[in-house]
Design an enzyme around this catalytic site. Sequence first.
Site, short mmCIF file in Angstrom:
data_model
loop_
_atom_site.label_atom_id
_atom_site.label_comp_id
_atom_site.label_asym_id
_atom_site.label_seq_id
_atom_site.Cartn_x
_atom_site.Cartn_y
_atom_site.Cartn_z
N ARG A 83 61.51 31.83 73.90
CA ARG A 83 62.67 30.91 74.16
C ARG A 83 63.78 31.86 73.77
O ARG A 83 63.92 32.31 72.59
CB ARG A 83 62.35 29.83 73.09
CG ARG A 83 62.86 28.58 73.35
CD ARG A 83 62.45 27.50 72.57
NE ARG A 83 62.91 27.52 71.00
CZ ARG A 83 62.96 26.65 70.46
NH1 ARG A 83 62.88 25.28 70.75
NH2 ARG A 83 63.24 26.85 69.11
N THR A 135 70.24 29.97 74.45
CA THR A 135 70.20 28.97 75.70
C THR A 135 69.14 28.15 75.45
O THR A 135 68.98 26.78 76.02
CB THR A 135 70.05 29.59 77.03
OG1 THR A 135 68.89 30.30 77.20
CG2 THR A 135 71.26 30.68 77.17
N ASP A 173 59.13 28.64 62.17
CA ASP A 173 58.75 29.48 63.27
C ASP A 173 57.45 30.19 63.34
O ASP A 173 56.93 30.85 62.63
CB ASP A 173 60.12 30.65 63.46
CG ASP A 173 59.88 31.36 64.63
OD1 ASP A 173 58.64 31.82 65.04
OD2 ASP A 173 60.81 31.56 65.40
N ASP A 229 57.18 33.86 63.81
CA ASP A 229 57.63 34.49 62.56
C ASP A 229 56.53 34.37 61.31
O ASP A 229 56.14 35.29 60.54
CB ASP A 229 59.00 34.14 62.10
CG ASP A 229 59.80 34.88 62.99
OD1 ASP A 229 59.68 35.73 63.74
OD2 ASP A 229 61.24 34.08 62.90
C1 PRP Z 1 57.69 29.56 69.99
C2 PRP Z 1 56.53 29.02 70.44
C3 PRP Z 1 56.51 28.50 71.70
C4 PRP Z 1 57.93 28.02 72.06
C5 PRP Z 1 58.10 26.45 71.84
O1 PRP Z 1 57.56 30.63 70.63
O2 PRP Z 1 55.36 29.72 70.23
O3 PRP Z 1 55.81 29.36 72.70
O4 PRP Z 1 58.66 28.78 70.82
O5 PRP Z 1 59.62 26.27 72.12
P1 PRP Z 1 59.86 25.24 73.51
O6 PRP Z 1 58.86 24.24 73.53
O7 PRP Z 1 61.11 24.74 73.23
O8 PRP Z 1 59.76 26.35 74.57
P2 PRP Z 1 58.94 31.95 70.70
O9 PRP Z 1 59.80 31.54 71.77
O10 PRP Z 1 59.71 31.52 69.17
O11 PRP Z 1 58.44 33.40 70.82
P3 PRP Z 1 57.48 34.09 69.61
O12 PRP Z 1 56.13 33.43 69.74
O13 PRP Z 1 57.61 35.56 70.43
O14 PRP Z 1 58.00 34.00 68.31
N1 URA Z 2 58.84 27.26 68.13
C1 URA Z 2 58.50 27.38 66.87
O1 URA Z 2 58.06 28.26 66.63
N2 URA Z 2 58.59 26.36 66.00
C2 URA Z 2 59.39 25.20 66.38
O2 URA Z 2 59.43 24.35 65.74
C3 URA Z 2 59.92 25.02 67.57
C4 URA Z 2 59.65 26.31 68.55
#
Ligand code: PRP
Ligand code: URA
Length: 226
Positions: A121, A125, A217, A220
Amino acid sequence: MIEQPNIEGYGPYYTKYNEQTYILKHPLLQHKLTSIRSVETNTDMFRRIVREIGTVMAVELTRHLPIKNKSVETPLAQMFAPTLDCKKLCLAPIMRAGMGLSEGFSDIIPLARIGHIGVYRDHETLQPKEYFCKMPGNLDQRLIILIDPMLATGGSASAAISMLKNRGAATIIFANMVAAPEGIDRVTKEHPDVTIYTIAVDECLDENAYIVPGLGDAGDRTYGTR
Ligand code: PRP
Ligand code: URA
């Protein structure tokens, strides 16, 4: 081809949120989710518990799999005994955070194929960015379990489902741990043929589209990055 689950007979295990979304009630799942929500839970424990959650979810999400009898020779006698009657499942974690949860699934479904989906994400944006997709063959004949712990705006999940469908996927269920109503609404509208399983539906999204109260997150917290 394997069908979408008919889970009407499994009432005690789920609470129905909408026509295609179910909240898993298993006390172990509820307890473990509460543990990882805590800000006190460190990376090591977080990763371990997420993996355990994946294993319990795998049990819950596969109750409907078809079985048939096959002949087996025990040390004492020949018998007919139940065995799975479907093509190997496909686990499809969305990187990164989905990978931790999918390890628990593959612990108990070791023969499942694993396809990786790269979507993140964009922080500015909030739109999903696709960067990778590698899937096993015969996707149209497999039950695909899309795996991502968080369903926030629904952008990532919806994009991942489209990526799977563009590669021939026909039967997709989506496993996540914490969902926001906004994300459920979006996936429900954009993909009415996908069943969603979650452990909790939280209150809302904050101004950065994080789930509140949520768990922060997930990527993370799984990998100790920030
Ligand atoms: C997080 C999570 C989802 C997404 C959810 O991943 O694991 O994939 O956000 O958010 P959304 O429903 O608003 O799309 P992130 O984009 O932070 O990537 P990462 O797992 O690499 O940290
Ligand atoms: N992605 C995450 O990891 N946590 C949230 O709360 C939303 C998006």
